[in-house]
Design a protein around this motif. Structure first.
Motif, mmCIF file in Angstrom:
data_model
loop_
_atom_site.group_PDB
_atom_site.id
_atom_site.type_symbol
_atom_site.label_atom_id
_atom_site.label_comp_id
_atom_site.label_asym_id
_atom_site.label_seq_id
_atom_site.Cartn_x
_atom_site.Cartn_y
_atom_site.Cartn_z
ATOM 1 N N GLY A 216 0.823 -1.203 0.316
ATOM 2 C CA GLY A 216 -0.024 -0.059 -0.199
ATOM 3 C C GLY A 216 0.701 1.274 -0.304
ATOM 4 N N THR A 217 2.193 1.485 -0.116
ATOM 5 C CA THR A 217 3.411 2.037 0.085
ATOM 6 C C THR A 217 2.966 2.602 -1.941
ATOM 7 N N PHE A 218 3.173 4.305 -1.351
ATOM 8 C CA PHE A 218 3.100 4.825 -2.924
ATOM 9 C C PHE A 218 4.335 4.200 -3.821
ATOM 10 N N THR A 219 6.040 2.833 -3.176
ATOM 11 C CA THR A 219 6.342 2.080 -3.546
ATOM 12 C C THR A 219 5.359 0.684 -4.372
ATOM 13 N N ASN A 220 4.879 0.242 -3.195
ATOM 14 C CA ASN A 220 4.426 -0.339 -3.279
ATOM 15 C C ASN A 220 3.359 -0.119 -5.571
ATOM 16 N N GLU A 221 2.717 1.100 -5.435
ATOM 17 C CA GLU A 221 1.846 1.719 -6.237
ATOM 18 C C GLU A 221 2.341 1.811 -7.507
ATOM 19 N N ALA A 222 3.786 2.778 -7.375
ATOM 20 C CA ALA A 222 4.522 2.549 -8.540
ATOM 21 C C ALA A 222 5.373 1.257 -9.055
ATOM 22 N N ALA A 223 5.774 0.178 -9.018
ATOM 23 C CA ALA A 223 5.520 -0.925 -8.548
ATOM 24 C C ALA A 223 4.120 -1.818 -9.819
ATOM 25 N N LYS A 224 2.994 -2.012 -8.952
ATOM 26 C CA LYS A 224 2.182 -2.113 -9.613
ATOM 27 C C LYS A 224 2.094 -1.740 -10.767
ATOM 28 N N ARG A 225 1.779 -0.242 -10.773
ATOM 29 C CA ARG A 225 1.933 0.512 -12.609
ATOM 30 C C ARG A 225 3.059 0.364 -13.682
ATOM 31 N N ALA A 226 3.601 -0.138 -13.036
ATOM 32 C CA ALA A 226 4.992 0.284 -13.958
ATOM 33 C C ALA A 226 5.461 -1.252 -14.807
ATOM 34 N N THR A 227 4.691 -2.168 -14.083
ATOM 35 C CA THR A 227 5.079 -3.436 -14.170
ATOM 36 C C THR A 227 3.904 -4.564 -14.379
ATOM 37 N N ASN A 228 3.899 -5.475 -15.268
ATOM 38 C CA ASN A 228 2.768 -7.007 -15.392
ATOM 39 C C ASN A 228 2.927 -7.744 -14.305
ATOM 40 N N GLU A 229 1.621 -7.713 -13.389
ATOM 41 C CA GLU A 229 1.615 -7.528 -12.452
ATOM 42 C C GLU A 229 1.458 -10.077 -12.361
ATOM 43 N N ASP A 230 0.701 -10.308 -13.536
ATOM 44 C CA ASP A 230 0.842 -11.144 -13.743
ATOM 45 C C ASP A 230 2.447 -11.779 -14.356
ATOM 46 N N GLU A 231 2.735 -11.536 -14.561
ATOM 47 C CA GLU A 231 4.522 -11.795 -14.810
ATOM 48 C C GLU A 231 5.948 -11.233 -13.541
ATOM 49 N N VAL A 232 5.243 -10.813 -13.022
ATOM 50 C CA VAL A 232 6.555 -10.407 -12.078
ATOM 51 C C VAL A 232 5.282 -10.433 -10.296
ATOM 52 N N GLU A 233 6.090 -11.344 -9.383
ATOM 53 C CA GLU A 233 6.059 -11.343 -8.155
ATOM 54 C C GLU A 233 6.598 -10.255 -6.746
ATOM 55 N N LEU A 234 5.231 -8.857 -6.821
ATOM 56 C CA LEU A 234 6.055 -8.087 -6.093
ATOM 57 C C LEU A 234 6.278 -8.563 -3.931
ATOM 58 N N ILE A 235 7.458 -8.448 -4.255
ATOM 59 C CA ILE A 235 8.451 -8.602 -2.520
ATOM 60 C C ILE A 235 8.333 -7.070 -1.517
ATOM 61 N N PRO A 236 7.196 -7.244 -0.429
ATOM 62 C CA PRO A 236 7.555 -5.939 -0.015
ATOM 63 C C PRO A 236 8.994 -6.021 1.143
ATOM 64 N N TYR A 237 9.240 -5.088 1.274
ATOM 65 C CA TYR A 237 11.034 -5.261 2.242
ATOM 66 C C TYR A 237 10.575 -3.983 2.579
ATOM 67 N N PRO A 238 11.726 -4.291 4.199
ATOM 68 C CA PRO A 238 10.990 -3.129 5.112
ATOM 69 C C PRO A 238 11.700 -1.764 4.883
ATOM 70 N N ASP A 239 12.928 -1.364 4.557
ATOM 71 C CA ASP A 239 13.831 -0.553 4.374
ATOM 72 C C ASP A 239 14.436 -0.807 3.028
ATOM 73 N N ILE A 240 14.366 0.499 3.248
ATOM 74 C CA ILE A 240 15.844 0.642 1.016
ATOM 75 C C ILE A 240 16.789 -0.158 1.372
ATOM 76 N N GLN A 241 17.679 -0.385 2.659
ATOM 77 C CA GLN A 241 19.064 -0.893 2.339
ATOM 78 C C GLN A 241 19.200 -2.340 2.148
ATOM 79 N N THR A 242 18.309 -2.740 3.358
ATOM 80 C CA THR A 242 17.582 -4.583 3.282
ATOM 81 C C THR A 242 17.211 -4.722 1.495
ATOM 82 N N LEU A 243 16.535 -3.607 0.981
ATOM 83 C CA LEU A 243 16.323 -4.282 -0.200
ATOM 84 C C LEU A 243 17.391 -4.252 -1.476
ATOM 85 N N ILE A 244 18.201 -3.199 -1.123
ATOM 86 C CA ILE A 244 19.043 -2.898 -2.316
ATOM 87 C C ILE A 244 19.860 -3.816 -1.810
ATOM 88 N N LEU A 245 20.195 -4.131 -0.104
ATOM 89 C CA LEU A 245 21.770 -5.375 -0.824
ATOM 90 C C LEU A 245 21.019 -6.622 -0.818
#
Length: 280
Positions: A14-43
């Motif tokens: 439900g974050t704005f990043t989640n919204e950007a991910a949903k709108r900019a990709t095809n959810e039928d082809e990509v699984e969206l995985i939430p992360y708690p912070d930017i550093q953990t995600l990028i690493l």
């Protein structure tokens, strides 16, 4: 059956990043995985735990996201494979059937509260602003509260939690955009009308060195879209520069520019040449 590719995003759902991910990709082809912070995600992308990730890098009102810049410069060797520009529209969210006159507490991320302060003061009689870690967390936390509680967030997070929009587009400044980048281990495919990002550090700290670097772009009619400095994490006063410009690094004029920069810098890192997506 092929294994679905994974795209990490800055959560919770439900974050704005989640919204950007949903709108900019095809959810039928990509699984969206939430992360708690930017550093953990990028690493996680750098360690090949995820295929790609999407993170904010700049907001038109708040400026750059320094955590994203510093990780790209100092911690990981990842490529920008897409840029997503999305307008940020804040909404006052509450219980179905709640009235604005009933709202006494408003929860949200501190930036969202600050960006809506004037409009909140106009539409609500008297209220207490309460900080949370994210807009999505704020909306989730009022899910089981009474009509006295409101939260600032997106339409997406209101829908996810079964809550109602009590007031639409309450941001004080309508020119509120966030620039997100999609990161991956491999470079983007070559596209027309690309944008390129790089990081560099001048070879010597002397008068005119930044001018000499920027002159290489100007001489070849290359349009810079952003330049920003960050500490080099060495001596006090040492800086690196993030430079964004229009064009693909395989274009002849840009190849010449990059070659010239190698003689004027001690460090140069190409973050990628990538397409841009502008959402409405």
């Amino acid at each position: 059956m092929n294994k679905m590719q994974r795209l990490a995003y800055l959560g919770p759902e439900g974050t704005f990043t989640n919204e950007a991910a949903k709108r900019a990709t095809n959810e039928d082809e990509v699984e969206l995985i939430p992360y708690p912070d930017i550093q953990t995600l990028i690493l996680a992308i750098a360690n090949q735990e995820e295929n790609w990730g999407i993170v904010p890098i700049e907001n038109s009102l708040e400026g750059s996201v320094n955590m994203t810049l510093d990780l790209l410069a100092h911690k990981v060797d990842l490529k920008i494979i897409k840029e997503v520009l999305m307008p940020i529209n804040h909404h006052l969210i509450g219980q179905p059937g709640a009235k604005l006159s009933e709202i006494k507490k408003v929860l949200s991320h501190r930036q969202a509260l600050a960006q809506c302060r004037d409009n909140l003061n106009q539409i609500l009689n008297d209220f207490e602003a309460i900080n949370t870690n994210s807009t999505a967390e704020a909306v989730y936390s009022i899910k089981n509260k009474d009509n006295n509680f409101g939260a600032i967030g997106s339409k997406l997070v209101a829908e996810i939690n079964g809550l109602s929009i009590l007031a639409n587009n309450i941001q004080d400044n309508r020119s509120n955009w966030t620039r997100f980048i999609v990161l991956g281990a491999k470079d983007s495919q070559e596209v027309k009308h690309a944008k390129t990002s790089l990081i560099c550090s001048p070879s010597k700290d002397r008068p005119g060195i930044l001018y000499e670097i920027l002159k290489e772009f100007a001489m070849r009619d290359i349009n810079l879209t952003k330049i920003e400095s960050r500490p080099a994490r060495k001596m006090l006063g040492d800086y690196i520069f993030f430079i964004d410009f229009k064009g693909h690094r395989k274009e002849e004029s840009i190849k010449e520019t990059l070659l010239a920069l190698e003689k004027k810098t001690s460090f140069i890192k190409i973050l990628g040449s990538y397409p841009q997506v502008k959402l409405k």
